[in-house]
Design a protein around this motif. Structure first.
Motif, PDB file in Angstrom:
ATOM      1  N   ARG A   1       0.833  -1.200   0.000  1.00 31.67           N
ATOM      2  CA  ARG A   1       0.000   0.000   0.000  1.00 31.67           C
ATOM      3  C   ARG A   1       0.871   1.255   0.000  1.00 31.67           C
ATOM      4  NH1 ARG A   1      -5.442  -0.756   2.318  1.00 31.67           N
ATOM      5  NH2 ARG A   1      -5.291   1.425   2.969  1.00 31.67           N
ATOM      6  N   GLY A   2       0.444   2.264  -0.733  1.00 31.81           N
ATOM      7  CA  GLY A   2       1.169   3.520  -0.748  1.00 31.81           C
ATOM      8  C   GLY A   2       1.225   4.180   0.609  1.00 31.81           C
ATOM      9  N   ASP A   3       0.180   3.968   1.430  1.00 37.01           N
ATOM     10  CA  ASP A   3       0.138   4.561   2.766  1.00 37.01           C
ATOM     11  C   ASP A   3       0.447   3.536   3.844  1.00 37.01           C
ATOM     12  OD1 ASP A   3      -2.094   2.989   2.499  1.00 37.01           O
ATOM     13  OD2 ASP A   3      -3.497   4.447   3.363  1.00 37.01           O
ATOM     14  N   GLY A   4       1.000   2.394   3.443  1.00 32.71           N
ATOM     15  CA  GLY A   4       1.247   1.312   4.384  1.00 32.71           C
ATOM     16  C   GLY A   4       2.650   1.312   4.959  1.00 32.71           C
ATOM     17  N   PRO A   5       2.974   0.290   5.731  1.00 35.44           N
ATOM     18  CA  PRO A   5       4.291   0.186   6.368  1.00 35.44           C
ATOM     19  C   PRO A   5       5.381  -0.103   5.343  1.00 35.44           C
ATOM     20  CG  PRO A   5       3.048  -1.819   6.707  1.00 35.44           C
ATOM     21  CD  PRO A   5       2.106  -0.854   6.046  1.00 35.44           C
ATOM     22  N   ARG A   6       6.602   0.187   5.723  1.00 33.98           N
ATOM     23  CA  ARG A   6       7.753  -0.075   4.868  1.00 33.98           C
ATOM     24  C   ARG A   6       8.727  -1.075   5.484  1.00 33.98           C
ATOM     25  NH1 ARG A   6       4.685   1.783   1.978  1.00 33.98           N
ATOM     26  NH2 ARG A   6       4.879   3.529   0.513  1.00 33.98           N
ATOM     27  N   ILE A   7       8.558  -1.343   6.773  1.00 32.92           N
ATOM     28  CA  ILE A   7       9.464  -2.255   7.474  1.00 32.92           C
ATOM     29  C   ILE A   7       8.632  -3.333   8.150  1.00 32.92           C
ATOM     30  CG2 ILE A   7      11.092  -2.463   9.393  1.00 32.92           C
ATOM     31  CD1 ILE A   7      12.175   0.239   8.683  1.00 32.92           C
ATOM     32  N   ALA A   8       9.094  -4.574   8.074  1.00 27.72           N
ATOM     33  CA  ALA A   8       8.327  -5.699   8.626  1.00 27.72           C
ATOM     34  C   ALA A   8       9.258  -6.697   9.285  1.00 27.72           C
ATOM     35  CB  ALA A   8       7.535  -6.387   7.516  1.00 27.72           C
ATOM     36  N   MET A   9       8.700  -7.417  10.245  1.00 28.26           N
ATOM     37  CA  MET A   9       9.403  -8.562  10.840  1.00 28.26           C
ATOM     38  C   MET A   9       8.462  -9.742  10.862  1.00 28.26           C
ATOM     39  SD  MET A   9      11.299  -8.962  14.522  1.00 28.26           S
ATOM     40  CE  MET A   9      11.854 -10.576  15.090  1.00 28.26           C
ATOM     41  N   ILE A  10       8.981 -10.904  10.511  1.00 27.81           N
ATOM     42  CA  ILE A  10       8.200 -12.134  10.541  1.00 27.81           C
ATOM     43  C   ILE A  10       8.919 -13.140  11.415  1.00 27.81           C
ATOM     44  CG2 ILE A  10       7.237 -14.032   9.180  1.00 27.81           C
ATOM     45  CD1 ILE A  10       7.148 -12.159   6.787  1.00 27.81           C
ATOM     46  N   GLU A  11       8.222 -13.668  12.391  1.00 25.99           N
ATOM     47  CA  GLU A  11       8.776 -14.713  13.245  1.00 25.99           C
ATOM     48  C   GLU A  11       8.411 -16.081  12.681  1.00 25.99           C
ATOM     49  OE1 GLU A  11       7.073 -13.885  17.099  1.00 25.99           O
ATOM     50  OE2 GLU A  11       8.995 -13.064  17.761  1.00 25.99           O
ATOM     51  N   SER A  12       9.389 -16.915  12.489  1.00 26.95           N
ATOM     52  CA  SER A  12       9.169 -18.295  12.051  1.00 26.95           C
ATOM     53  C   SER A  12       9.740 -19.215  13.119  1.00 26.95           C
ATOM     54  CB  SER A  12       9.875 -18.536  10.701  1.00 26.95           C
ATOM     55  OG  SER A  12       9.727 -19.864  10.290  1.00 26.95           O
ATOM     56  N   ASN A  13       8.901 -20.042  13.706  1.00 28.35           N
ATOM     57  CA  ASN A  13       9.307 -20.902  14.821  1.00 28.35           C
ATOM     58  C   ASN A  13       9.502 -22.347  14.370  1.00 28.35           C
ATOM     59  OD1 ASN A  13       9.031 -18.858  16.959  1.00 28.35           O
ATOM     60  ND2 ASN A  13       6.855 -18.935  16.431  1.00 28.35           N
ATOM     61  N   GLY A  14      10.097 -23.159  15.240  1.00 22.35           N
ATOM     62  CA  GLY A  14      10.160 -24.599  15.013  1.00 22.35           C
ATOM     63  C   GLY A  14      11.415 -25.102  14.321  1.00 22.35           C
ATOM     64  N   TRP A  15      12.523 -24.353  14.390  1.00 28.06           N
ATOM     65  CA  TRP A  15      13.741 -24.736  13.666  1.00 28.06           C
ATOM     66  C   TRP A  15      14.702 -25.572  14.500  1.00 28.06           C
ATOM     67  CZ3 TRP A  15      14.051 -23.831   8.518  1.00 28.06           C
ATOM     68  CH2 TRP A  15      13.133 -22.925   7.971  1.00 28.06           C
ATOM     69  N   ASP A  16      14.323 -25.948  15.705  1.00 25.81           N
ATOM     70  CA  ASP A  16      15.202 -26.735  16.590  1.00 25.81           C
ATOM     71  C   ASP A  16      15.056 -28.217  16.250  1.00 25.81           C
ATOM     72  OD1 ASP A  16      17.002 -27.264  18.563  1.00 25.81           O
ATOM     73  OD2 ASP A  16      15.698 -26.752  20.242  1.00 25.81           O
ATOM     74  N   THR A  17      16.031 -28.767  15.546  1.00 24.69           N
ATOM     75  CA  THR A  17      15.906 -30.128  14.987  1.00 24.69           C
ATOM     76  C   THR A  17      16.872 -31.093  15.661  1.00 24.69           C
ATOM     77  OG1 THR A  17      17.392 -29.429  13.191  1.00 24.69           O
ATOM     78  CG2 THR A  17      15.025 -29.389  12.755  1.00 24.69           C
ATOM     79  N   HIS A  18      16.656 -31.310  16.961  1.00 25.11           N
ATOM     80  CA  HIS A  18      17.511 -32.248  17.698  1.00 25.11           C
ATOM     81  C   HIS A  18      17.303 -33.689  17.260  1.00 25.11           C
ATOM     82  CE1 HIS A  18      19.509 -29.731  20.652  1.00 25.11           C
ATOM     83  NE2 HIS A  18      18.368 -29.089  20.855  1.00 25.11           N
ATOM     84  N   SER A  19      16.099 -34.012  16.824  1.00 23.62           N
ATOM     85  CA  SER A  19      15.802 -35.383  16.413  1.00 23.62           C
ATOM     86  C   SER A  19      14.890 -35.359  15.198  1.00 23.62           C
ATOM     87  CB  SER A  19      15.122 -36.151  17.557  1.00 23.62           C
ATOM     88  OG  SER A  19      13.899 -35.535  17.921  1.00 23.62           O
ATOM     89  N   GLY A  20      14.921 -36.433  14.426  1.00 20.78           N
ATOM     90  CA  GLY A  20      14.069 -36.544  13.252  1.00 20.78           C
ATOM     91  C   GLY A  20      14.196 -35.360  12.322  1.00 20.78           C
TER      92      GLY A  20
END
Length: 385
Positions: free
Chosen positions: A230-249
């Motif tokens: 959007r022209g009047d929208g935000p310009r900076i964003a953060m996205i959290e992505s969880n679940g990257w701890d791969t101790h097993s499987g």
């Protein structure tokens, strides 16, 4: 400004999916930071397939070179990253390897604190480097917005941020919304909060096609793009992505995680349309994982990892690394990929190029105490600020 969730009467109930936070700056550049919480395995994301010790150390976790998506004669992408592979071929993705923050222990909480605050040691700073970045940019007065149950530390600070996320419950009926509007109409403070919530809700549902509950990663990417485009929208964003701890499987779990990341980027690109040309997406994790497989089909907490720069504004088609190799003498503590590129330097270079900031000052604001800025080769295309 934080909006009390009780003021929403349930309409802003938050979903446990990747979460977004955004802010407006007076620039055509869009900057998105995706944090991979849990320590993403860089070696099976950007795969050093040409190094013989990779297959030996990873054993059954090693990605077959015939299935991997080749980048050059040394590195390849995990098969789940087909969109990112196409963006690399189009010159819109750069992969950076052997990247790490200053943190050298193996606690998720401490490592994420260092990454998000921009400190040299855990709990030295109370605000986040992204909030300090916002303070360096010219602003139109519109507040930042967080799509999360709580504003992540990277965005906490003196620049005001409000929170919102699509509900995982059924959509509130129009009758209920009208009744709440009437209830809050005579209260100046609650009326302002409610009106702000409804405006954000409208922007979200416009891109999510009505009921926004339980959407996949691509749909969430398109929703984020709906705000950023959007022209009047935000310009900076953060996205959290969880679940990257791969101790097993790890094999199946990492494949699912990477497929979700690939879909998220695909949704962002699709939803941004022409704005994609002015977009920079930085993907990074708090630390990497051990080079060798463990006894449960996974990998343990390590040090260096892989990072990504993606977007139409990226000068891509490259793998950037001072590759340390996987020989025993080249591993940190005899077990981890040795860091050769500071994540602080990568973030500083990306933000200063994206927004036309002085890199020396940017480094001192975002990462106080980190030492002098080290110049990197150009990461982005020509300026649009």
């Amino acid at each position: 400004m934080r909006i009390d969730r009780r003021s929403f009467i349930g309409a802003a109930t938050l979903l446990a999916a990747p979460r977004l936070l955004m802010a407006q700056a007076m620039t055509e550049r869009r900057f998105v930071f995706i944090i991979q919480r849990g320590a993403a395995d860089g070696l099976n994301t950007v795969i050093p397939y040409a190094e013989a010790r990779y297959a030996a150390l990873r054993a059954e976790l090693a990605i077959d070179p015939s299935a991997a998506l080749k980048l050059n004669g040394t590195f390849a992408l995990h098969p789940s990253l087909s969109t990112l592979h196409k963006l690399y071929a189009a010159g819109e993705a750069t992969f950076l390897h052997a990247v790490a923050s200053p943190y050298r222990d193996r606690s998720h909480f401490d490592a994420q604190n260092v990454l998000e605050t921009g400190s040299q040691l855990p709990y030295q700073l109370r605000d986040g480097w992204m909030n300090r970045l916002l303070g360096m940019l010219p602003r139109s007065g519109k507040e930042a917005i967080a799509f999360a149950p709580a504003i992540p530390l990277a965005m906490q600070g003196t620049v005001e941020v409000i929170s919102y996320a699509p509900s995982s419950l059924s959509e509130a009926s129009e009758d209920l919304l009208m009744r709440v509007q009437q209830l809050y109409g005579s209260d100046p403070q609650l009326h302002l909060l409610w009106s702000s919530a409804l405006a954000v809700r409208g922007m979200a549902t416009e891109k999510m096609g009505g009921n926004s509950a339980r959407q996949d990663s691509a749909a969430l990417g398109r929703m984020a793009a709906g705000f950023l485009a959007r022209g009047d929208g935000p310009r900076i964003a953060m996205i959290e992505s969880n679940g990257w701890d791969t101790h097993s499987g790890q094999d199946a779990r990492l494949a699912r995680q990477l497929l979700g990341l690939d879909g998220l980027i695909s949704g962002l690109r699709e939803g941004l349309g022409e704005v994609w040309a002015n977009t920079v997406v930085l993907v990074a994790t708090e630390f990497g994982r051990t080079v060798a497989i463990n006894g449960t089909g996974g990998t343990d907490h390590g040090t260096a990892a892989a990072a990504m720069l993606i977007g139409g504004a990226v000068q891509g088609g490259r793998v950037v690394t001072d590759w340390p190799g996987l020989a025993p003498g080249n591993l940190l503590d005899g077990r981890d990929l040795m860091p050769t590129l500071a994540l602080d330097s990568l973030i500083t270079a990306t933000c200063s190029e994206a927004f036309g900031l002085d890199p020396v000052r940017t480094k001192s604001v975002l990462f106080p105490g980190a030492g002098p800025h080290k110049t990197m080769s150009r990461l982005l295309r020509g300026e649009s600020w």
